[in-house]
Design a protein around this motif. Sequence first.
Motif, short mmCIF file in Angstrom:
data_model
loop_
_atom_site.label_atom_id
_atom_site.label_comp_id
_atom_site.label_asym_id
_atom_site.label_seq_id
_atom_site.Cartn_x
_atom_site.Cartn_y
_atom_site.Cartn_z
N LYS A 163 31.64 -54.34 -14.72
CA LYS A 163 31.26 -53.81 -16.03
C LYS A 163 29.75 -53.71 -16.12
N GLU A 164 29.29 -52.69 -16.82
CA GLU A 164 27.85 -52.48 -16.95
C GLU A 164 27.33 -53.36 -18.09
N THR A 165 27.09 -54.62 -17.77
CA THR A 165 26.65 -55.56 -18.80
C THR A 165 25.41 -56.31 -18.34
N SER A 166 24.56 -55.64 -17.55
CA SER A 166 23.43 -56.34 -16.95
C SER A 166 22.48 -56.90 -17.99
N GLY A 167 22.40 -56.29 -19.20
CA GLY A 167 21.51 -56.81 -20.22
C GLY A 167 22.20 -57.70 -21.21
N PHE A 168 23.47 -57.98 -21.02
CA PHE A 168 24.27 -58.73 -21.97
C PHE A 168 24.04 -60.23 -21.82
N ILE A 169 23.67 -60.89 -22.90
CA ILE A 169 23.52 -62.34 -22.92
C ILE A 169 24.73 -62.91 -23.64
N PRO A 170 25.58 -63.71 -22.99
CA PRO A 170 26.78 -64.24 -23.64
C PRO A 170 26.45 -64.96 -24.94
N ALA A 171 27.26 -64.70 -25.94
CA ALA A 171 27.06 -65.33 -27.24
C ALA A 171 27.49 -66.78 -27.20
N GLY A 172 26.82 -67.59 -27.98
CA GLY A 172 27.25 -68.98 -28.14
C GLY A 172 26.55 -69.98 -27.26
N ILE A 173 25.66 -69.55 -26.38
CA ILE A 173 24.97 -70.51 -25.52
C ILE A 173 23.94 -71.26 -26.35
N GLN A 174 24.05 -72.58 -26.34
CA GLN A 174 23.14 -73.43 -27.08
C GLN A 174 22.64 -74.53 -26.14
N LEU A 175 21.32 -74.66 -25.99
CA LEU A 175 20.74 -75.69 -25.15
C LEU A 175 19.95 -76.67 -26.00
N SER A 176 20.14 -77.95 -25.73
CA SER A 176 19.42 -78.99 -26.45
C SER A 176 18.41 -79.66 -25.53
N LYS A 177 17.15 -79.55 -25.86
CA LYS A 177 16.10 -80.16 -25.04
C LYS A 177 15.95 -81.65 -25.30
N MET A 204 22.49 -78.25 -16.36
CA MET A 204 23.88 -78.71 -16.42
C MET A 204 24.53 -78.29 -17.75
N GLN A 205 23.74 -78.27 -18.83
CA GLN A 205 24.27 -77.76 -20.10
C GLN A 205 24.69 -76.30 -19.95
N LEU A 206 23.83 -75.52 -19.32
CA LEU A 206 24.11 -74.10 -19.13
C LEU A 206 25.31 -73.91 -18.20
N TYR A 207 25.36 -74.69 -17.14
CA TYR A 207 26.46 -74.65 -16.18
C TYR A 207 27.80 -74.92 -16.88
N THR A 208 27.84 -75.97 -17.69
CA THR A 208 29.07 -76.33 -18.39
C THR A 208 29.52 -75.24 -19.35
N GLN A 209 28.57 -74.63 -20.05
CA GLN A 209 28.93 -73.59 -21.02
C GLN A 209 29.43 -72.32 -20.33
#
Length: 486
Positions: free
Chosen positions: A3-17, A25-30
Amino acid sequence: MAKETSGFIPAGIQLSKTSDVPLYMQLYTQFKDMIARGQLQPGDRVPSSRNLAAELGVSRIIVNQCFEHLIMEGYFAGKTGVGTFIAAVLPEQLLQVSTATAPAPPTEPAPASAFTSNRIADKPFQIGLPSLDRFPYHTWNKVAGNILKTFKHFHLGYEDTLGYDSLRKAIAAYLRLARGVRCDPSQVVVVTGSQQGLHLVLQLLLEPGDHVWMEDPGYYGIKLALRHARMNICPIPVQSDGLDIDYALQHYPTARMAYVTPTHQFPLGCRLSAEKRQRLLNWAAENNSWILEDDYDSEYRYEGRPTPCLQSADQHGRVIYTGTFSKVMFPGLRLAYLVLPSAELVQKCSRIKEGIDRQSPALEQFIMCGFMEQGHFIRHIHKMRLLYAERQQILITLLEQHLHAYLEVDHIPAGMHVVCRLKQPTDIALLKKALKARQLQVSFVSTFTLEHPQPPALLLGFPAFSAYKLKTATAQLLTCFEQATG
């Protein structure tokens, strides 16, 4: 078709610093969770690491760590010049996840191979052990099988005492790339384990009675080698930035050698500072002394760039560099190596080694060489670095959740064990008795000290143990402390 989604950023990703869990690892799990829920489908193009890092406001290194972890486990697939995609065929364990119910409590997986002995599996926290449950047995066996298929009669004779020539070339290439070691294959000597390497160096350079600086606390193997060679051990205290050079120069200025672990001091984990590195090199050059640099686990630094080895800054040929395959492959391999600074020392070392064991086992050298030349060695190190970073964080989180009243954990993102300092008076004899009863292989810093006591502390190994094993062992460790503190 992707699919042509090269600019698509998945919704719902939340990272806590502020979370204890590393950002990658937070990103990996999500990402895994989005694949399990069907939000990301096989064949979907993943946003570029550059775009995703910019969108999330994090370093691109963090995103790359996450991507590499997912590629290694088979969730992502990279296509050169095209991009990164959700794998067309996902790992079975992910497809079996049900999002309608909460995940079941972890269960201990069956051993990956009979290679994983009961002694290792049943004694958590043993230090210095690599992961054998994630060792690439299939790849290793395939390389070994190909070697045996082409085995000829001339392989059954004597090899070069200094080591199989192609393996020496592979080691030199790896050390130049990964550690900045300045060497060519002619300077590399293959030895039968790191302990033989230590004994060889002492016979090569010193005479009985010579004084040798040794880190205190420090590696017990060098202590045994020094005593066996009848050297005078000079215990030098270790500070937060490594060996106490002032103390060493004040008490033993004319020592003939200094043994150091500058990249990741054993057992405390600190790094020798740049200022102390230069002073150590200057001392060796001015006094015609030697430095034995043990780079035993430099592959395992989980944040930032690796610290260059001491040998890379040596301008006078006074540093002997040694490393081992025991920590990155498996202890039973019994292969290590030395890098000597001159042809004269190489020739002398060859004569000494020939009188000890003639040569290191040939078949193991052939297989290790093939493993390195085909690129498996670098991939294995990279995979283990990600795995060990994860297991280290799991252990630290467990300790801080359940044993915070008893232990203060040193946060050093490197190595194969964590240092835990005792926070309250503890009956050490009673603690050791409780640990032995539960078959917990916990080491104590006091075991490695000579003359300069350290505050009471434990060493807990983690690479060889699954998340489940670390969790259950931590619970047992808590019970031990409750008994020992009354």
